[in-house]
Design a protein around this motif. Sequence first.
Motif, PDB file in Angstrom:
ATOM      1  N   UNK A   1      60.610 113.270 -36.811  1.00  0.00           N
ATOM      2  CA  UNK A   1      59.485 113.047 -37.810  1.00  0.00           C
ATOM      3  C   UNK A   1      59.903 111.629 -38.477  1.00  0.00           C
ATOM      4  N   UNK A   2      58.797 110.834 -38.681  1.00  0.00           N
ATOM      5  CA  UNK A   2      59.024 109.400 -38.914  1.00  0.00           C
ATOM      6  C   UNK A   2      59.440 108.932 -40.262  1.00  0.00           C
ATOM      7  N   UNK A   3      59.467 110.020 -41.223  1.00  0.00           N
ATOM      8  CA  UNK A   3      59.942 109.681 -42.762  1.00  0.00           C
ATOM      9  C   UNK A   3      58.867 108.840 -43.224  1.00  0.00           C
ATOM     10  N   UNK A   4      59.519 108.315 -44.613  1.00  0.00           N
ATOM     11  CA  UNK A   4      58.494 107.673 -45.660  1.00  0.00           C
ATOM     12  C   UNK A   4      59.076 106.460 -45.935  1.00  0.00           C
ATOM     13  N   UNK A   5      58.575 105.061 -45.587  1.00  0.00           N
ATOM     14  CA  UNK A   5      59.253 103.747 -45.990  1.00  0.00           C
ATOM     15  C   UNK A   5      59.264 103.760 -47.514  1.00  0.00           C
TER      16      UNK A   5
ATOM     17  N   UNK B   1      63.835 110.282 -44.999  1.00  0.00           N
ATOM     18  CA  UNK B   1      63.651 111.232 -43.774  1.00  0.00           C
ATOM     19  C   UNK B   1      63.448 112.733 -44.342  1.00  0.00           C
ATOM     20  N   UNK B   2      62.565 113.475 -43.500  1.00  0.00           N
ATOM     21  CA  UNK B   2      62.622 114.962 -43.829  1.00  0.00           C
ATOM     22  C   UNK B   2      63.611 115.992 -43.301  1.00  0.00           C
ATOM     23  N   UNK B   3      64.570 115.422 -42.864  1.00  0.00           N
ATOM     24  CA  UNK B   3      65.851 115.833 -42.471  1.00  0.00           C
ATOM     25  C   UNK B   3      66.941 115.608 -43.862  1.00  0.00           C
ATOM     26  N   UNK B   4      66.206 115.003 -44.814  1.00  0.00           N
ATOM     27  CA  UNK B   4      67.232 114.826 -46.097  1.00  0.00           C
ATOM     28  C   UNK B   4      68.248 113.765 -46.063  1.00  0.00           C
ATOM     29  N   UNK B   5      67.794 112.727 -45.335  1.00  0.00           N
ATOM     30  CA  UNK B   5      68.820 111.857 -45.268  1.00  0.00           C
ATOM     31  C   UNK B   5      67.999 110.518 -45.393  1.00  0.00           C
TER      32      UNK B   5
ATOM     33  N   UNK C   1      60.448 111.842 -54.410  1.00  0.00           N
ATOM     34  CA  UNK C   1      59.739 112.292 -53.089  1.00  0.00           C
ATOM     35  C   UNK C   1      60.368 113.598 -52.860  1.00  0.00           C
ATOM     36  N   UNK C   2      59.183 114.408 -52.717  1.00  0.00           N
ATOM     37  CA  UNK C   2      59.538 115.839 -52.156  1.00  0.00           C
ATOM     38  C   UNK C   2      59.749 116.003 -50.737  1.00  0.00           C
ATOM     39  N   UNK C   3      60.332 116.759 -50.272  1.00  0.00           N
ATOM     40  CA  UNK C   3      60.714 116.941 -48.813  1.00  0.00           C
ATOM     41  C   UNK C   3      60.173 118.279 -48.268  1.00  0.00           C
ATOM     42  N   UNK C   4      59.107 118.094 -47.453  1.00  0.00           N
ATOM     43  CA  UNK C   4      58.440 119.134 -46.663  1.00  0.00           C
ATOM     44  C   UNK C   4      59.311 119.537 -45.345  1.00  0.00           C
ATOM     45  N   UNK C   5      58.850 120.385 -44.444  1.00  0.00           N
ATOM     46  CA  UNK C   5      59.464 120.600 -43.367  1.00  0.00           C
ATOM     47  C   UNK C   5      59.411 119.615 -42.318  1.00  0.00           C
ATOM     48  N   UNK C   6      58.192 118.683 -42.310  1.00  0.00           N
ATOM     49  CA  UNK C   6      58.144 117.748 -41.283  1.00  0.00           C
ATOM     50  C   UNK C   6      57.598 116.349 -41.858  1.00  0.00           C
ATOM     51  N   UNK C   7      57.814 116.175 -43.191  1.00  0.00           N
ATOM     52  CA  UNK C   7      57.303 114.972 -43.927  1.00  0.00           C
ATOM     53  C   UNK C   7      58.099 114.893 -45.280  1.00  0.00           C
TER      54      UNK C   7
END
Length: 221
Positions: A4-8, A19-23, A210-216
């Motif tokens: 997933x692209x993540x948030x800039x 990143x939604x992978x929590x990194x 910034x909250x982390x969902x499964x894919x964003x």
Amino acid sequence: MTICAGLDFNLLGQDLLLLPQKAIYWKQEKALIAADVHLGKVGHFRKAGIAVPRDLEQTDLSELSDLVYEHKPAKLIFLGDLFHSDMNADWEWFRMWRQQHKKLEIHLVRGNHDIINDQHYIDLDVFLHDDMHIGPFLMLHHPLTEAKLETAQAYAFCGHIHPGVHLSGKGRQSVTLPCFAFGDRQAVLPSFGRFTGRVAIRHQKTDKIFGVLKDKVIAIG
């Protein structure tokens, strides 16, 4: 596999990809940053007689591999608690993972759970730090107190507390999402490891959450 692209997010002139992978992928430094992976926690609990699925450790390492493949970082920075406790059989999984990524520069900022003898990390070409100053950021494990933040020479990145943000909806629905929390002088990263909990944190109105969902990753505050 497509990540997933993540948030800039731009901070102090630096381009961060949450990143939604929590990194976090830090573009200028080509650095992947993760906190609280807690490898070995599965083995620690199973040794104590607590039933835990064996594949959680491999899942976290597989996700790290996916991120390395997708973003091709030059370095990987762990903000403490990479390994949960004493050496156990799960170390072998990390050793094999490291052999698959020999060219990757790896740094570990020691956390309170990082009690394995330094030589084991040195043998795997892992650089060890009590803290790490790089660019405008200071990499730590424990968050700095307000008093120490007043005199800090750089913006702090840390982990340790496994932050979450509590959201409530209609009909009494509620959920606590892992989150990235950016304050005026310090950012707290969510725990990367799947076998970890999260604690809803109090934050100032000026903080960026910034909250982390499964894919964003989503902006909350």
